[in-house]
Design an enzyme around this catalytic site. Structure first.
Site, short mmCIF file in Angstrom:
data_model
loop_
_atom_site.label_atom_id
_atom_site.label_comp_id
_atom_site.label_asym_id
_atom_site.label_seq_id
_atom_site.Cartn_x
_atom_site.Cartn_y
_atom_site.Cartn_z
N ILE A 135 -118.78 91.57 -5.09
CA ILE A 135 -118.50 91.54 -6.52
C ILE A 135 -119.12 90.30 -7.17
CG2 ILE A 135 -116.24 90.46 -6.13
CD1 ILE A 135 -115.21 92.13 -8.57
N CYS A 136 -119.52 90.45 -8.42
CA CYS A 136 -120.00 89.36 -9.27
C CYS A 136 -121.32 88.79 -8.72
CB CYS A 136 -118.91 88.30 -9.42
SG CYS A 136 -119.15 87.17 -10.78
N HIS A 137 -121.33 87.53 -8.23
CA HIS A 137 -122.53 86.92 -7.68
C HIS A 137 -122.72 87.22 -6.19
CE1 HIS A 137 -122.37 84.67 -11.44
NE2 HIS A 137 -123.63 84.35 -11.22
N SER A 141 -119.46 95.47 -7.73
CA SER A 141 -118.84 95.40 -9.06
C SER A 141 -119.36 94.16 -9.79
CB SER A 141 -117.32 95.35 -8.95
OG SER A 141 -116.78 96.62 -8.68
#
Length: 179
Positions: A111-113, A160
């Site tokens: 998720i994210c980075h 995500s």
């Protein structure tokens, strides 16, 4: 195999993992009866952050990266946080774990980075992913297709964008474990 027979490894950087991206999947898995192993780069504790900069909480490390094997887990979770994700992709053993999990056909949730690790492990070519928007070019340069959706599942990768997507991210993780 029931959820209580599943083991999930979740990575935690020494400092820099985004708290909700670690704590919320961790809690959802525990609630589902899954065995969760917190994996750190070194023994002791890892400290999470909020918004990349603000200290949040500390969590105990269950195993170091040297003590975990793809053979003993059913799914790998890589939380985001710019600093934590950068540390993960720079660690050869973390990259090796991601490759081994993928080679065994087991899912990886990032998720994210965190998709930076997937890029470093050369797992994105020909696949569709999402991430924090600033990783779009990295994913495309690695041969992947980037889309702006709350969760994307492709070839064993679950991705995500940010903490707002955690409910959908957790649902996808639990779905992958029950498959």
């Amino acid at each position: 195999m029931s959820m209580t027979e599943k083991t999930v490894a979740i990575l935690l950087a020494p400092r820099g993992t985004e708290d909700p991206e670690f704590s919320k999947p961790h809690a959802a898995l525990k609630e589902a009866g899954v065995k969760v192993v917190v994996v750190g780069l070194e023994p002791g504790e890892g400290e999470t952050v909020n918004n990349d900069l603000d200290p949040a909480r500390t969590y105990a490390i269950d195993k170091t990266i040297n003590e975990v094997s793809a053979d003993n887990i059913d799914l790998l979770i890589v939380p985001g946080g710019t600093v934590g994700a950068d540390k993960f992709r720079g660690e050869e053993k973390v990259v090796g774990l991601a490759k081994a999990v993928a080679d065994q056909g087991k899912p990886i949730a990032a998720i994210c980075h965190a998709p930076w690790l997937l890029v470093e492990a050369e797992l994105v070519s020909g696949r569709t992913l999402t991430s924090y928007p600033s990783l779009k070019t990295d994913i495309q340069n690695a041969g992947g297709q980037w889309v702006d959706r709350e969760v994307v599942e492709d070839g064993g990768l679950i991705t995500s964008r940010n903490p707002d997507d955690i409910p959908a991210f957790n649902e996808a993780i639990l779905r992958a474990l029950s498959a």
